[in-house]
Design an enzyme around this catalytic site. Structure first.
Site, PDB file in Angstrom:
ATOM      1  N   GLY A  11       0.821  -1.206   0.000  1.00 15.69           N
ATOM      2  CA  GLY A  11       0.000   0.000   0.000  1.00 15.69           C
ATOM      3  C   GLY A  11       0.854   1.255   0.000  1.00 15.69           C
ATOM      4  O   GLY A  11       1.883   1.323   0.675  1.00 15.69           O
ATOM      5  N   ARG A  72       1.130  -5.383  -5.747  1.00 15.35           N
ATOM      6  CA  ARG A  72       1.293  -6.604  -4.967  1.00 15.35           C
ATOM      7  C   ARG A  72       1.641  -7.719  -5.953  1.00 15.35           C
ATOM      8  O   ARG A  72       1.141  -7.753  -7.069  1.00 15.35           O
ATOM      9  CB  ARG A  72       0.020  -6.915  -4.188  1.00 15.35           C
ATOM     10  CG  ARG A  72      -0.384  -5.746  -3.276  1.00 15.35           C
ATOM     11  CD  ARG A  72      -1.515  -6.101  -2.338  1.00 15.35           C
ATOM     12  NE  ARG A  72      -2.031  -4.926  -1.643  1.00 15.35           N
ATOM     13  CZ  ARG A  72      -1.476  -4.386  -0.559  1.00 15.35           C
ATOM     14  NH1 ARG A  72      -0.389  -4.928  -0.050  1.00 15.35           N
ATOM     15  NH2 ARG A  72      -2.002  -3.325   0.012  1.00 15.35           N
ATOM     16  N   ASP A 103       4.810  -4.828   6.152  1.00 15.02           N
ATOM     17  CA  ASP A 103       5.111  -6.192   6.578  1.00 15.02           C
ATOM     18  C   ASP A 103       5.358  -7.136   5.398  1.00 15.02           C
ATOM     19  O   ASP A 103       6.370  -7.841   5.354  1.00 15.02           O
ATOM     20  CB  ASP A 103       3.956  -6.709   7.438  1.00 15.02           C
ATOM     21  CG  ASP A 103       4.171  -8.130   7.907  1.00 15.02           C
ATOM     22  OD1 ASP A 103       4.835  -8.316   8.932  1.00 15.02           O
ATOM     23  OD2 ASP A 103       3.673  -9.062   7.244  1.00 15.02           O
ATOM     24  N   THR A 125       4.147   2.637   5.760  1.00 13.07           N
ATOM     25  CA  THR A 125       2.764   2.168   5.830  1.00 13.07           C
ATOM     26  C   THR A 125       1.979   3.073   6.757  1.00 13.07           C
ATOM     27  O   THR A 125       2.471   3.438   7.835  1.00 13.07           O
ATOM     28  CB  THR A 125       2.676   0.713   6.338  1.00 13.07           C
ATOM     29  OG1 THR A 125       1.316   0.414   6.692  1.00 13.07           O
ATOM     30  CG2 THR A 125       3.549   0.486   7.561  1.00 13.07           C
ATOM     31  N   ASP A 127      -0.459   2.310   8.526  1.00 10.76           N
ATOM     32  CA  ASP A 127      -1.001   1.584   9.674  1.00 10.76           C
ATOM     33  C   ASP A 127      -0.130   1.670  10.919  1.00 10.76           C
ATOM     34  O   ASP A 127      -0.586   1.348  12.018  1.00 10.76           O
ATOM     35  CB  ASP A 127      -1.214   0.114   9.322  1.00 10.76           C
ATOM     36  CG  ASP A 127      -2.364  -0.096   8.355  1.00 10.76           C
ATOM     37  OD1 ASP A 127      -3.288   0.745   8.355  1.00 10.76           O
ATOM     38  OD2 ASP A 127      -2.336  -1.077   7.598  1.00 10.76           O
ATOM     39  N   ASP A 129       2.189  -0.279  11.905  1.00  9.03           N
ATOM     40  CA  ASP A 129       2.104  -1.609  12.512  1.00  9.03           C
ATOM     41  C   ASP A 129       3.397  -2.419  12.408  1.00  9.03           C
ATOM     42  O   ASP A 129       3.368  -3.647  12.492  1.00  9.03           O
ATOM     43  CB  ASP A 129       0.962  -2.395  11.867  1.00  9.03           C
ATOM     44  CG  ASP A 129       1.151  -2.602  10.373  1.00  9.03           C
ATOM     45  OD1 ASP A 129       2.039  -1.965   9.787  1.00  9.03           O
ATOM     46  OD2 ASP A 129       0.395  -3.396   9.787  1.00  9.03           O
ATOM     47  N   ARG A 171      -6.605  -3.083   9.430  1.00  6.25           N
ATOM     48  CA  ARG A 171      -7.117  -4.456   9.402  1.00  6.25           C
ATOM     49  C   ARG A 171      -6.632  -5.253  10.604  1.00  6.25           C
ATOM     50  O   ARG A 171      -7.391  -5.977  11.228  1.00  6.25           O
ATOM     51  CB  ARG A 171      -6.704  -5.139   8.093  1.00  6.25           C
ATOM     52  CG  ARG A 171      -7.300  -6.534   7.916  1.00  6.25           C
ATOM     53  CD  ARG A 171      -6.962  -7.125   6.558  1.00  6.25           C
ATOM     54  NE  ARG A 171      -5.528  -7.358   6.411  1.00  6.25           N
ATOM     55  CZ  ARG A 171      -4.727  -6.655   5.628  1.00  6.25           C
ATOM     56  NH1 ARG A 171      -5.213  -5.666   4.900  1.00  6.25           N
ATOM     57  NH2 ARG A 171      -3.438  -6.918   5.539  1.00  6.25           N
ATOM     58  N   ALA A 186     -13.118  11.215  20.566  1.00  2.28           N
ATOM     59  CA  ALA A 186     -14.166  10.208  20.351  1.00  2.28           C
ATOM     60  C   ALA A 186     -14.630   9.614  21.680  1.00  2.28           C
ATOM     61  O   ALA A 186     -13.830   9.411  22.598  1.00  2.28           O
ATOM     62  CB  ALA A 186     -13.651   9.107  19.433  1.00  2.28           C
ATOM     63  N   ARG A 211     -26.234  12.655  31.311  1.00  5.84           N
ATOM     64  CA  ARG A 211     -25.722  13.950  31.781  1.00  5.84           C
ATOM     65  C   ARG A 211     -25.967  15.064  30.766  1.00  5.84           C
ATOM     66  O   ARG A 211     -25.363  16.128  30.842  1.00  5.84           O
ATOM     67  CB  ARG A 211     -24.236  13.830  32.110  1.00  5.84           C
ATOM     68  CG  ARG A 211     -23.332  13.504  30.944  1.00  5.84           C
ATOM     69  CD  ARG A 211     -21.863  13.438  31.425  1.00  5.84           C
ATOM     70  NE  ARG A 211     -20.948  13.054  30.370  1.00  5.84           N
ATOM     71  CZ  ARG A 211     -20.424  13.895  29.488  1.00  5.84           C
ATOM     72  NH1 ARG A 211     -20.767  15.175  29.518  1.00  5.84           N
ATOM     73  NH2 ARG A 211     -19.583  13.465  28.562  1.00  5.84           N
ATOM     74  N   GLU A 222     -11.232  -0.929  10.791  1.00  2.00           N
ATOM     75  CA  GLU A 222     -11.898  -1.884   9.904  1.00  2.00           C
ATOM     76  C   GLU A 222     -11.661  -3.335  10.317  1.00  2.00           C
ATOM     77  O   GLU A 222     -12.454  -4.217   9.990  1.00  2.00           O
ATOM     78  CB  GLU A 222     -11.416  -1.681   8.466  1.00  2.00           C
ATOM     79  CG  GLU A 222      -9.924  -1.924   8.284  1.00  2.00           C
ATOM     80  CD  GLU A 222      -9.442  -1.616   6.875  1.00  2.00           C
ATOM     81  OE1 GLU A 222     -10.280  -1.436   5.991  1.00  2.00           O
ATOM     82  OE2 GLU A 222      -8.204  -1.560   6.689  1.00  2.00           O
TER      83      GLU A 222
END
Length: 319
Positions: A11, A72, A103, A125, A127, A129, A171, A186, A211, A222
């Site tokens: 990606g 890919r 990865d 990346t 992510d 990760d 993911r 959030a 309240r 996701e």
């Protein structure tokens, strides 16, 4: 060493171009010829390779995506596919390779190193990760894109007294959801590393209503579930009406932040330094604002973990 190659795989991530630029110009500064491999490992197998000059990477530091393109490649996962790639590298006289990606890209780089071809990995990346580095190229830019969307959606949520569910990428890792959810205030954050039961989400919304709070933001990675599925559960189990926004690939694009440009430049430069020093089979990263390197093999054995302190803090601040 006289010639090195550079490719991007998997990606795309904002800042990849800054990393390419750094590899090319650092290499040329130290007397190397640098070759760009287009379309990732697929382009490596097919020989889509071109020599890059200083001007080849001009005016790209501010651009998102990757000028080398990405793809890919299932064939490269096979010994036969990797052998084709090595044959192309030998054909062009390329003696070492810098792989920018995540990865899956690193697994290909590890296999090349195991085959005796010197390779260095640069973590790119959104992510965030990859173990062994505090941040990956593209994460900061993606994070700011998501936060901007959350801020805009909150304006509407406030105006209409509604609960919004925002689905972000991730993911297998929840860093985008966790960091953006904390920065965006959030009320609930759902990540793969620490998934919450839907009852907890409903309870938090109900506590807010008690309240006088009439709007809420839920950020979901996701990898936990789709925002639509969460919306159905909230309606069915808590009779809570929601609106859904799936940010999708907008998170990958855009001009990289200053942080990502500097990080990518530092990591790309370090990759070239390692190759010049005769090192290979390593990944560069940043830890405590210092550029470090680790064995790719060791990194791939580790599992990415979210920061437990951030998870706790997000929960405490969203009461």
């Amino acid at each position: 060493m006289k010639r090195i190659g550079v490719l991007t795989s998997g990606g795309d991530a904002p800042g990849m171009n800054a990393a390419i630029r750094s590899v090319v110009r650092k290499g040329i500064y130290h007397g190397l010829e640098v070759y760009g491999i287009f379309h990732g490992y697929s382009g490596l197998i097919s020989g889509n390779i071109k020599k890059l000059e200083v001007g080849s990477v001009g005016d790209i530091v501010q651009r998102g995506g990757t000028m080398l393109y990405s793809a890919r490649c299932e064939e490269f996962k096979t010994p036969e596919g990797r052998q084709k790639g090595i044959e192309q590298l030998n054909k062009f006289g390329i003696e070492a390779l810098v792989v920018i990606g995540g990865d899956g890209s690193f697994r290909g780089a590890e296999k090349l190193s195991e085959s005796g071809f010197p390779t260095i990995g640069v973590p790119g990346t959104i992510d965030n990760d990859i173990p062994g580095t505090d941040f990956t190229i593209g994460f900061d830019t993606a994070l700011n894109t998501v936060i901007d969307a959350i801020d805009k959606i909150r304006d509407t949520a406030t105006s209409h007294d509604r609960t919004f569910i925002i689905e972000v990428m991730g993911r297998d890792a929840g860093d985008i959801a966790l960091w953006s959810g904390l920065a965006g205030g959030a009320e609930s954050i759902l990540i793969p590393e620490n998934p919450k039961e839907i009852d907890q989400v409903i309870s938090r919304i109900e506590q807010g209503h008690a309240r006088g709070k009439k709007h809420s933001i839920i950020v979901v990675a996701e990898g936990v579930s789709s925002a639509g599925a969460i919306a159905e559960q909230l309606k069915k189990q808590g009779n809570i009406e929601t609106r859904v926004t799936v940010l999708g690939h907008i998170q990958r694009g855009g001009s990289p932040t200053a942080y990502d440009r500097v990080l990518a430049s530092r990591l790309g430069g370090k990759a070239v330094e390692l190759l010049l020093n005769g090192e290979a089979g390593k990944m560069v990263g940043i830890q405590n604002n210092r550029i470090v390197s680790h064995s790719i093999g060791d990194i791939l054995k580790e599992k990415h973990c979210c920061d437990d302190e951030l998870i706790t803090l997000a929960r405490e601040l969203s009461i």
